[in-house]
Design an enzyme around this catalytic site. Structure first.
Site, mmCIF file in Angstrom:
data_model
loop_
_atom_site.group_PDB
_atom_site.id
_atom_site.type_symbol
_atom_site.label_atom_id
_atom_site.label_comp_id
_atom_site.label_asym_id
_atom_site.label_seq_id
_atom_site.Cartn_x
_atom_site.Cartn_y
_atom_site.Cartn_z
ATOM 1 N N PHE A 122 0.874 -1.187 0.000
ATOM 2 C CA PHE A 122 0.000 0.000 0.000
ATOM 3 C C PHE A 122 0.903 1.227 0.000
ATOM 4 O O PHE A 122 1.682 1.431 0.939
ATOM 5 C CB PHE A 122 -0.818 -0.079 1.285
ATOM 6 C CG PHE A 122 -1.794 1.027 1.546
ATOM 7 C CD1 PHE A 122 -2.898 1.225 0.737
ATOM 8 C CD2 PHE A 122 -1.646 1.850 2.655
ATOM 9 C CE1 PHE A 122 -3.831 2.212 1.017
ATOM 10 C CE2 PHE A 122 -2.570 2.844 2.945
ATOM 11 C CZ PHE A 122 -3.663 3.025 2.124
ATOM 12 N N SER A 131 1.154 12.186 7.688
ATOM 13 C CA SER A 131 -0.170 12.488 8.272
ATOM 14 C C SER A 131 -0.989 13.319 7.296
ATOM 15 O O SER A 131 -2.190 13.112 7.134
ATOM 16 C CB SER A 131 0.002 13.278 9.573
ATOM 17 O OG SER A 131 0.809 12.578 10.464
ATOM 18 N N GLU A 362 -0.272 3.828 9.915
ATOM 19 C CA GLU A 362 -1.731 3.819 9.654
ATOM 20 C C GLU A 362 -2.419 4.931 10.450
ATOM 21 O O GLU A 362 -3.541 4.773 10.932
ATOM 22 C CB GLU A 362 -2.324 2.431 9.890
ATOM 23 C CG GLU A 362 -1.670 1.402 8.961
ATOM 24 C CD GLU A 362 -2.540 0.235 8.554
ATOM 25 O OE1 GLU A 362 -3.735 0.230 8.832
ATOM 26 O OE2 GLU A 362 -1.978 -0.689 7.923
HETATM 27 C C1 LIG Z 1 7.588 0.895 9.800
HETATM 28 C C2 LIG Z 1 6.656 1.758 9.005
HETATM 29 C C3 LIG Z 1 5.835 1.181 8.051
HETATM 30 C C4 LIG Z 1 4.984 1.975 7.283
HETATM 31 N N1 LIG Z 1 4.223 1.386 6.297
HETATM 32 C C5 LIG Z 1 3.539 2.181 5.426
HETATM 33 C C6 LIG Z 1 2.890 1.627 4.278
HETATM 34 O O1 LIG Z 1 2.907 0.401 4.053
HETATM 35 N N2 LIG Z 1 2.290 2.460 3.413
HETATM 36 C C7 LIG Z 1 2.242 3.818 3.603
HETATM 37 O O2 LIG Z 1 1.663 4.538 2.786
HETATM 38 N N3 LIG Z 1 2.835 4.384 4.697
HETATM 39 C C8 LIG Z 1 3.469 3.601 5.608
HETATM 40 N N4 LIG Z 1 4.104 4.155 6.699
HETATM 41 C C9 LIG Z 1 4.066 5.611 6.876
HETATM 42 C C10 LIG Z 1 3.228 6.049 8.070
HETATM 43 O O3 LIG Z 1 1.872 5.863 7.816
HETATM 44 C C11 LIG Z 1 3.614 7.503 8.385
HETATM 45 O O4 LIG Z 1 4.910 7.463 8.942
HETATM 46 C C12 LIG Z 1 2.630 8.142 9.344
HETATM 47 O O5 LIG Z 1 1.398 8.370 8.705
HETATM 48 C C13 LIG Z 1 3.148 9.484 9.892
HETATM 49 O O6 LIG Z 1 3.613 10.317 8.863
HETATM 50 P P1 LIG Z 1 5.073 10.971 8.967
HETATM 51 O O7 LIG Z 1 6.041 9.907 9.300
HETATM 52 O O8 LIG Z 1 5.298 11.747 7.726
HETATM 53 O O9 LIG Z 1 4.988 11.950 10.200
HETATM 54 P P2 LIG Z 1 4.382 13.453 10.174
HETATM 55 O O10 LIG Z 1 3.102 13.464 9.458
HETATM 56 O O11 LIG Z 1 5.445 14.363 9.722
HETATM 57 O O12 LIG Z 1 4.097 13.678 11.722
HETATM 58 C C14 LIG Z 1 5.111 14.071 12.652
HETATM 59 C C15 LIG Z 1 4.422 14.360 13.981
HETATM 60 O O13 LIG Z 1 3.500 15.452 13.839
HETATM 61 C C16 LIG Z 1 2.220 15.062 14.262
HETATM 62 N N5 LIG Z 1 1.199 15.712 13.446
HETATM 63 C C17 LIG Z 1 1.207 15.886 12.090
HETATM 64 N N6 LIG Z 1 0.073 16.499 11.702
HETATM 65 C C18 LIG Z 1 -0.668 16.687 12.812
HETATM 66 C C19 LIG Z 1 -1.955 17.273 13.079
HETATM 67 N N7 LIG Z 1 -2.704 17.788 12.099
HETATM 68 N N8 LIG Z 1 -2.396 17.305 14.349
HETATM 69 C C20 LIG Z 1 -1.645 16.791 15.356
HETATM 70 N N9 LIG Z 1 -0.439 16.239 15.175
HETATM 71 C C21 LIG Z 1 0.046 16.172 13.936
HETATM 72 C C22 LIG Z 1 2.186 13.548 14.072
HETATM 73 O O14 LIG Z 1 1.176 12.947 14.879
HETATM 74 C C23 LIG Z 1 3.595 13.175 14.491
HETATM 75 O O15 LIG Z 1 3.664 13.101 15.885
HETATM 76 C C24 LIG Z 1 4.931 3.379 7.513
HETATM 77 C C25 LIG Z 1 5.742 3.949 8.493
HETATM 78 C C26 LIG Z 1 6.609 3.171 9.220
HETATM 79 C C27 LIG Z 1 7.495 3.832 10.245
#
Ligand SMILES: Cc1cc2nc3c(=O)[nH]c(=O)nc-3n(C[C@H](O)[C@H](O)[C@H](O)COP(=O)(O)OP(=O)(O)OC[C@H]3O[C@@H](n4cnc5c(N)ncnc54)[C@H](O)[C@@H]3O)c2cc1C
Length: 381
Positions: A122, A131, A362
């Site tokens: 995915f 996010s 997720e």
């Molecule tokens: C091991 C692993 C497997 C994964 N597998 C998949 C996969 O198969 N497919 C896929 O598409 N993605 C995958 N992901 C990605 C995962 O879904 C994202 O890492 C996650 O959605 C967070 O996004 P980010 O890392 O960019 O953090 P950011 O979005 O940059 O967030 C950083 C911090 O800011 C906070 N934040 C951001 N916006 C807001 C808001 N509006 N209000 C409050 N707090 C906020 C977040 O909660 C977090 O604490 C995976 C990630 C990991 C680590």
């Protein structure tokens, strides 16, 4: 709601518990160390039907309900959370978009292969879009009866093992949700390249990769739903996916509690087993109560899904509560093990690392709270 498991659910759970104890648990520490998973184990998972858990029986799957699926994920996670996440992503966000939004031709061609163990992934997240998934920039340009996809996806679970990728991409130059589309992309499409494999803190045997799309041409028939449905496809898939992650956290949490009780039964301090120390007993009570409350929430979300009822809020609650409970339980497990828990000689050290990501992927805990708050305001505001 009756929380009694059916005879079939109990049988399924016990079979998977035996399988996990026999085939997965003995390999877990080595897989973590080597950041890899033996192909022989993946083949046994295929033969055991794990890749077809949620697929209908006529398509070669086992057609289990969401509760049974959750129980299976919990058992796998208690043995190896890295193995569990491979199965979770495949059975939920990697395949659900095709089952729900694919054309009849696509479903007939692809789903039986997925059920047989051709792995699904995915691809929503990008370096600049986590996010805030609507910030994704991967482009999908229409060219006759094809789309041409260009961009870079990050954090793709099953990235290097997958045969099928669900990819979200947008009309070039557009912004917002409405111009995001979902596609099925196959591994052998020219221009698709699995690039970097991440060197992670936990879930080390699960492959998490960058997937590059460089002018990947795919038939228009691989569009899932209609143009502009990409977000809807992803969010619906995540509702189910989050229930799976809740059970994943519960499995790791349960393993932490079991390991801690065993350890405290052997460890002597001040002339008695840790079992008899009131502070340690309090920890057990709190760990067990938090996991139990979270499990009931997860079972409720699974039940709603099986009833065909709305479950967006309850899935977010289940994920939030289970992952936060399991994070606390893993932390207490290290505390109960003292210095030994801080070494790789004890499984709790791995559980502590593995459980951490359940509060991130997720949808982070913060995003689950946004989802829950939106529903609460709609209901009560
Ligand atoms: C091991 C692993 C497997 C994964 N597998 C998949 C996969 O198969 N497919 C896929 O598409 N993605 C995958 N992901 C990605 C995962 O879904 C994202 O890492 C996650 O959605 C967070 O996004 P980010 O890392 O960019 O953090 P950011 O979005 O940059 O967030 C950083 C911090 O800011 C906070 N934040 C951001 N916006 C807001 C808001 N509006 N209000 C409050 N707090 C906020 C977040 O909660 C977090 O604490 C995976 C990630 C990991 C680590």
């Amino acid at each position: 709601m009756d929380f009694t498991l059916s005879e079939q659910q109990t049988m399924f759970r016990d079979m998977v518990r035996d399988f996990a104890a026999r085939e997965i648990a003995p390999l877990a520490a080595q897989m973590d160390r080597e950041a890899d998973m033996p192909e022989a184990l993946i083949q046994k998972l295929r033969e055991g039907g794990f890749f077809g858990l949620t697929f209908p029986e006529p398509l070669g799957g086992l057609g289990v309900d969401t509760t049974t699926y959750g129980l299976v994920v919990e058992e796998l996670s208690a043995a190896s959370a890295g193995v569990a996440v491979m199965i979770c992503v495949h059975n939920s966000v990697g395949s659900y978009p095709i089952a729900m939004f694919g054309s009849d031709e696509l479903k007939a061609r692809v789903l039986p292969r997925m059920a047989a163990g051709e792995i699904a992934a995915f691809c929503v997240s990008e370096a600049g879009a986590g996010s805030d998934a609507a910030a994704l920039t991967t482009a999908a340009a229409r060219d006759g009866d094809h789309y041409v996809l260009t961009g870079s996806k990050m954090w793709v679970t099953n990235g290097s093992r997958a045969r099928y990728y669900v990819v979200l991409a947008r009309t070039p130059g557009s912004v917002g949700h409405d111009s995001v589309h979902a596609f099925l992309v196959e591994r052998d499409a020219p221009g698709l390249c699995v690039a970097k494999k991440e060197d992670k803190m936990g879930l080390r045997c699960s492959d998490t990769c960058v997937v590059e799309l460089d002018g990947v041409r795919i038939p228009a028939a691989n569009l899932l739903g209609r143009e502009g449905d990409g977000f809807k496809v992803a969010m619906k898939a995540l509702d189910g996916g989050r229930i799976g992650i809740a059970f994943q956290a519960l499995g790791i949490g349960r393993a932490c509690l079991e390991a801690s009780v065993r350890y405290a039964g052997q460890r002597i301090a001040f002339g008695e087993k840790l079992w008899h120390i009131p502070t340690v007993r309090d920890k057990f009570a709190d760990m067990a109560a938090r996991l139990h409350a979270a499990r009931l929430t997860a079972l409720h979300a699974a039940w709603l899904k099986d009833q065909g009822r709305p479950h967006t809020k309850e899935a977010a609650m289940a994920k939030l509560l289970a992952t936060e409970a399991a994070g606390h339980v893993a932390d207490e497990a290290i505390q109960i093990h003292g210095g030994f828990g801080y070494t790789k000689d004890y499984d709790v050290e791995r559980y502590y690392r593995d459980v951490r990501v359940t509060r991130i992927y997720e949808g982070t805990s913060e995003i689950q709270r946004l989802v829950i708050a939106r529903s609460v305001i709609k209901e009560l505001g």
